[in-house]
Motif scaffolding. Structure first.
Motif, PDB file in Angstrom:
ATOM      1  N   LEU A   1      78.681  34.275  -2.378  1.00  0.00           N
ATOM      2  CA  LEU A   1      79.999  33.816  -3.252  1.00  0.00           C
ATOM      3  C   LEU A   1      80.540  32.525  -2.667  1.00  0.00           C
ATOM      4  O   LEU A   1      81.380  32.304  -3.621  1.00  0.00           O
ATOM      5  CB  LEU A   1      80.805  34.919  -3.121  1.00  0.00           C
ATOM      6  N   LYS A   2      80.072  31.919  -1.785  1.00  0.00           N
ATOM      7  CA  LYS A   2      80.748  30.813  -1.216  1.00  0.00           C
ATOM      8  C   LYS A   2      80.875  29.630  -2.292  1.00  0.00           C
ATOM      9  O   LYS A   2      81.869  28.799  -2.238  1.00  0.00           O
ATOM     10  CB  LYS A   2      80.077  30.151   0.006  1.00  0.00           C
ATOM     11  N   GLU A   3      79.674  29.603  -3.172  1.00  0.00           N
ATOM     12  CA  GLU A   3      79.720  28.412  -4.106  1.00  0.00           C
ATOM     13  C   GLU A   3      80.850  28.740  -5.574  1.00  0.00           C
ATOM     14  O   GLU A   3      81.260  28.120  -6.158  1.00  0.00           O
ATOM     15  CB  GLU A   3      78.257  28.078  -4.693  1.00  0.00           C
ATOM     16  N   ASP A   4      81.197  30.149  -5.440  1.00  0.00           N
ATOM     17  CA  ASP A   4      81.763  30.610  -6.623  1.00  0.00           C
ATOM     18  C   ASP A   4      83.225  31.024  -6.014  1.00  0.00           C
ATOM     19  O   ASP A   4      83.496  32.194  -5.623  1.00  0.00           O
ATOM     20  CB  ASP A   4      81.356  31.549  -7.547  1.00  0.00           C
ATOM     21  N   LYS A   5      84.141  30.092  -5.984  1.00  0.00           N
ATOM     22  CA  LYS A   5      85.628  30.231  -5.226  1.00  0.00           C
ATOM     23  C   LYS A   5      86.162  31.409  -6.024  1.00  0.00           C
ATOM     24  O   LYS A   5      87.008  32.391  -5.545  1.00  0.00           O
ATOM     25  CB  LYS A   5      86.229  28.963  -5.329  1.00  0.00           C
ATOM     26  N   GLU A   6      86.054  31.344  -7.548  1.00  0.00           N
ATOM     27  CA  GLU A   6      86.877  32.486  -8.032  1.00  0.00           C
ATOM     28  C   GLU A   6      86.400  33.991  -7.820  1.00  0.00           C
ATOM     29  O   GLU A   6      87.160  34.812  -7.583  1.00  0.00           O
ATOM     30  CB  GLU A   6      86.954  32.495  -9.468  1.00  0.00           C
ATOM     31  N   ALA A   7      85.015  33.857  -7.745  1.00  0.00           N
ATOM     32  CA  ALA A   7      84.490  35.371  -7.182  1.00  0.00           C
ATOM     33  C   ALA A   7      84.544  35.664  -6.137  1.00  0.00           C
ATOM     34  O   ALA A   7      84.704  36.712  -5.713  1.00  0.00           O
ATOM     35  CB  ALA A   7      83.102  35.136  -7.664  1.00  0.00           C
ATOM     36  N   ALA A   8      84.472  34.833  -5.122  1.00  0.00           N
ATOM     37  CA  ALA A   8      84.895  34.971  -3.796  1.00  0.00           C
ATOM     38  C   ALA A   8      86.297  35.605  -3.372  1.00  0.00           C
ATOM     39  O   ALA A   8      86.292  36.506  -2.739  1.00  0.00           O
ATOM     40  CB  ALA A   8      84.554  33.499  -2.991  1.00  0.00           C
ATOM     41  N   GLU A   9      87.070  35.092  -4.042  1.00  0.00           N
ATOM     42  CA  GLU A   9      88.728  35.348  -3.974  1.00  0.00           C
ATOM     43  C   GLU A   9      88.647  36.941  -4.595  1.00  0.00           C
ATOM     44  O   GLU A   9      89.447  37.684  -4.133  1.00  0.00           O
ATOM     45  CB  GLU A   9      89.608  34.384  -4.698  1.00  0.00           C
ATOM     46  N   LEU A  10      88.270  37.006  -5.865  1.00  0.00           N
ATOM     47  CA  LEU A  10      88.146  38.358  -6.394  1.00  0.00           C
ATOM     48  C   LEU A  10      87.538  39.390  -5.444  1.00  0.00           C
ATOM     49  O   LEU A  10      87.866  40.407  -5.101  1.00  0.00           O
ATOM     50  CB  LEU A  10      87.377  38.508  -7.471  1.00  0.00           C
ATOM     51  N   TYR A  11      86.298  39.043  -4.760  1.00  0.00           N
ATOM     52  CA  TYR A  11      85.609  39.911  -3.887  1.00  0.00           C
ATOM     53  C   TYR A  11      86.533  40.166  -2.527  1.00  0.00           C
ATOM     54  O   TYR A  11      86.655  41.353  -1.986  1.00  0.00           O
ATOM     55  CB  TYR A  11      84.362  39.279  -3.397  1.00  0.00           C
ATOM     56  N   LYS A  12      87.194  39.086  -2.054  1.00  0.00           N
ATOM     57  CA  LYS A  12      88.358  39.317  -0.818  1.00  0.00           C
ATOM     58  C   LYS A  12      89.254  40.489  -1.300  1.00  0.00           C
ATOM     59  O   LYS A  12      89.791  41.141  -0.485  1.00  0.00           O
ATOM     60  CB  LYS A  12      89.072  38.013  -0.489  1.00  0.00           C
ATOM     61  N   GLN A  13      89.923  39.996  -2.470  1.00  0.00           N
ATOM     62  CA  GLN A  13      91.033  41.093  -3.051  1.00  0.00           C
ATOM     63  C   GLN A  13      90.482  42.317  -3.057  1.00  0.00           C
ATOM     64  O   GLN A  13      91.102  43.214  -2.834  1.00  0.00           O
ATOM     65  CB  GLN A  13      91.438  40.738  -4.447  1.00  0.00           C
ATOM     66  N   PHE A  14      89.317  42.542  -3.394  1.00  0.00           N
ATOM     67  CA  PHE A  14      88.723  43.915  -3.656  1.00  0.00           C
ATOM     68  C   PHE A  14      88.403  44.641  -2.341  1.00  0.00           C
ATOM     69  O   PHE A  14      88.893  45.733  -2.191  1.00  0.00           O
ATOM     70  CB  PHE A  14      87.072  43.786  -4.313  1.00  0.00           C
ATOM     71  N   LYS A  15      87.954  43.771  -1.385  1.00  0.00           N
ATOM     72  CA  LYS A  15      87.889  44.311  -0.030  1.00  0.00           C
ATOM     73  C   LYS A  15      89.186  44.789   0.688  1.00  0.00           C
ATOM     74  O   LYS A  15      89.081  45.784   1.167  1.00  0.00           O
ATOM     75  CB  LYS A  15      87.132  43.317   0.976  1.00  0.00           C
ATOM     76  N   ASP A  16      90.259  43.981   0.261  1.00  0.00           N
ATOM     77  CA  ASP A  16      91.395  44.188   0.932  1.00  0.00           C
ATOM     78  C   ASP A  16      92.122  45.677   0.205  1.00  0.00           C
ATOM     79  O   ASP A  16      92.711  46.312   0.784  1.00  0.00           O
ATOM     80  CB  ASP A  16      92.349  42.896   0.763  1.00  0.00           C
ATOM     81  N   ALA A  17      92.042  45.697  -0.981  1.00  0.00           N
ATOM     82  CA  ALA A  17      92.316  46.869  -1.895  1.00  0.00           C
ATOM     83  C   ALA A  17      91.444  48.064  -1.444  1.00  0.00           C
ATOM     84  O   ALA A  17      92.070  49.022  -1.081  1.00  0.00           O
ATOM     85  CB  ALA A  17      92.280  46.781  -3.340  1.00  0.00           C
TER      86      ALA A  17
END
Length: 88
Positions: free
Chosen positions: A43-59
């Motif tokens: 996901l490093k190349e897709d900043k938006e997807a990386a941020e969504l994944y981070k939000q998912f993990k936090d939630a």
């Protein structure tokens, strides 16, 4: 030290740190971490997807923490009720 109260007081039992994880839990957590690392790299190349994944993990961390707290409290309450029944 036989008293459960003493064990809890001195941190020998009844704390998060005193619980030994099972071999199965450790194995599964290793698998989770490995997959997480691979997915994070992809996901490093897709900043938006990386941020969504981070939000998912936090939630997911928050909901898991809340769930654990709820089950712990209910287990503790029921344990006290069992103790009361046994003492009667």
């Amino acid at each position: 030290m036989k008293s459960a109260i003493d064990q809890m007081l001195y941190g020998l039992r009844g704390t998060y740190e005193s619980v030994q994880a099972s071999e199965n839990y450790s194995r599964l957590m290793g698998k989770v971490c490995e997959i997480d690392n691979k997915l994070t790299q992809k996901l490093k190349e897709d900043k938006e997807a990386a941020e969504l994944y981070k939000q998912f993990k936090d939630a997911l961390d928050e909901v898991t923490s809340d769930e654990n707290e709820t089950y712990y409290k209910e287990g503790f309450r029921f344990g006290v009720l069992l103790g009361i029944d046994v003492s009667e």
